[in-house]
Design an enzyme around this catalytic site. Structure first.
Site, PDB file in Angstrom:
ATOM      1  N   ALA A   1       0.852  -1.187   0.000  1.00 23.92           N
ATOM      2  CA  ALA A   1       0.000   0.000   0.000  1.00 23.92           C
ATOM      3  C   ALA A   1       0.889   1.238   0.000  1.00 23.92           C
ATOM      4  O   ALA A   1       2.027   1.194   0.490  1.00 23.92           O
ATOM      5  CB  ALA A   1      -0.889  -0.008   1.235  1.00 23.92           C
TER       6      ALA A   1
ATOM      7  N   GLU B   1       4.338  -5.154   7.357  1.00 24.85           N
ATOM      8  CA  GLU B   1       3.541  -4.107   8.021  1.00 24.85           C
ATOM      9  C   GLU B   1       3.970  -3.831   9.453  1.00 24.85           C
ATOM     10  O   GLU B   1       3.901  -2.689   9.918  1.00 24.85           O
ATOM     11  CB  GLU B   1       2.044  -4.486   7.993  1.00 24.85           C
ATOM     12  CG  GLU B   1       1.396  -4.356   6.627  1.00 24.85           C
ATOM     13  CD  GLU B   1       1.522  -5.614   5.784  1.00 24.85           C
ATOM     14  OE1 GLU B   1       2.299  -6.521   6.163  1.00 24.85           O
ATOM     15  OE2 GLU B   1       0.845  -5.689   4.751  1.00 24.85           O
TER      16      GLU B   1
ATOM     17  N   GLU C   1      -0.482  -9.467  -0.783  1.00 25.44           N
ATOM     18  CA  GLU C   1      -1.918  -9.780  -0.596  1.00 25.44           C
ATOM     19  C   GLU C   1      -2.649  -9.826  -1.938  1.00 25.44           C
ATOM     20  O   GLU C   1      -3.553 -10.641  -2.135  1.00 25.44           O
ATOM     21  CB  GLU C   1      -2.547  -8.753   0.354  1.00 25.44           C
ATOM     22  CG  GLU C   1      -2.050  -8.926   1.788  1.00 25.44           C
ATOM     23  CD  GLU C   1      -2.407  -7.754   2.689  1.00 25.44           C
ATOM     24  OE1 GLU C   1      -2.019  -6.614   2.369  1.00 25.44           O
ATOM     25  OE2 GLU C   1      -3.078  -7.961   3.711  1.00 25.44           O
TER      26      GLU C   1
ATOM     27  N   GLY D   1       0.526  -5.145   0.725  1.00 23.68           N
ATOM     28  CA  GLY D   1      -0.615  -5.245  -0.187  1.00 23.68           C
ATOM     29  C   GLY D   1      -0.257  -5.907  -1.512  1.00 23.68           C
ATOM     30  O   GLY D   1      -1.120  -6.504  -2.161  1.00 23.68           O
TER      31      GLY D   1
END
Ligand code: COA
Length: 260
Positions: free
Chosen positions: A66, A134, A114, A111
């Site tokens: 992200a 993260e 993911e 992300g």
């Protein structure tokens, strides 16, 4: 919709989507999620797209997570919305009734990792690296990583990656079953396209039904999953392709599927 952070290409009967912010290692920002969402809607509605390949532009990253600059602005409420929006787009990808393949050409972090986990299958270049870093930022995975990575790797290894933030290289990802194969960088996309073409040379209605059943495994109890498989089995037995596939076998010729 005009796309500025992704490239959407239609190949013969599948789509190739390239995350395209190479100067930011294809970090996933709001604009990119908006564009991916629009592409997924287009793919859902387009009956001539039977598969999707996702990759990253440049030679360094699939996606490095992200966008941390956007993320930094979040408070508690915005953080929840930030997670929910990305999670919604990834779920939409996961629920496509076509095979989706991540061609992981570099970093797949946070992300980015993911996003690969929401795909049906993953293949990596020799320089790919996977991780959920993260915790280094004081947060946790927010786009399904705690769930899907655990489904793929099992609790212990998933926990190790999520709790340490450590990255793993492509060969380790292969050993753990996170990716199906590792290829030299310059061969990766070609190999993934060959895999997609092989899959799409089969009965596409059957391929779609199989994808739906495989995806159902994550959300159905075992008995419900088996019942769903039988339902879908009956469904494909009602197609012309089934008669063609089995009939061609019996008279010893190659099947010619019409997707009906
Ligand atoms: N969000 C926003 N920008 C990012 C980013 C992210 N997740 N990952 C990389 N970038 C940007 C960098 O800020 C840099 O931009 P700049 O050139 O304007 O300074 C550019 O992409 C290149 O990254 P850089 O860090 O210089 O490359 P590197 O080869 O030294 O390191 C990584 C590569 C992947 C190890 C490092 O970029 C990194 O740790 N990224 C964050 C990974 C992460 O924590 N992801 C989870 C986010 S929730």
């Amino acid at each position: 919709m005009e796309y500025s952070t992704v490239i959407f290409e239609r190949k013969e009967n599948y789509a190739l989507v390239t995350l395209n912010r190479p100067d930011k290692l294809n970090a996933l920002n709001k604009q990119m999620f908006d564009e991916l969402d629009d592409i997924l809607k287009t793919i859902e509605l387009d009956k001539d797209i039977y598969g999707l390949i996702l990759t990253g532009s440049g030679d360094k990253a699939f996606a490095a997570g992200a966008d941390i600059v956007q993320l930094h602005e979040c408070g508690e409420r915005e953080g929840k919305l930030f997670s929910e929006y990305g999670s919604y787009v990834m779920r939409r990808l996961e629920l496509l009734k076509i095979p989706t393949i991540a061609a992981v050409n570099g970093f797949a972090l946070g992300g980015g990792c993911e996003l690969t986990l929401a795909c049906t299958m993953r293949y990596a270049s020799e320089y790919a690296k996977f991780g959920q870093p993260e915790v280094n930022l004081g947060i946790i995975p927010g786009y399904g990583g705690t769930q899907r990575l655990t489904n793929v790797l099992g609790k212990g290894k998933s926990a190790e990656l999520i709790l340490t933030g450590n990255m793993i290289k492509a060969d380790e990802a292969l050993r753990l079953g996170l990716v199906n194969a590792v290829y030299p960088s310059d061969e990766l996309l070609g190999k993934v396209e060959d895999m997609m073409k092989l899959i799409l040379s089969k009965g596409k209605l059957a391929v779609s039904a199989a994808v739906e059943c495989i995806n159902a495994n994550a959300s159905l109890a075992p008995a419900e999953g088996l019942a769903f498989e039988s339902l879908m089995f009956g469904h494909v037995c009602g197609t012309d392709d089934f008669k063609e596939g089995t009939g061609a076998f019996i008279v010893k010729r190659k099947a010619e599927f019409k997707n009906k």
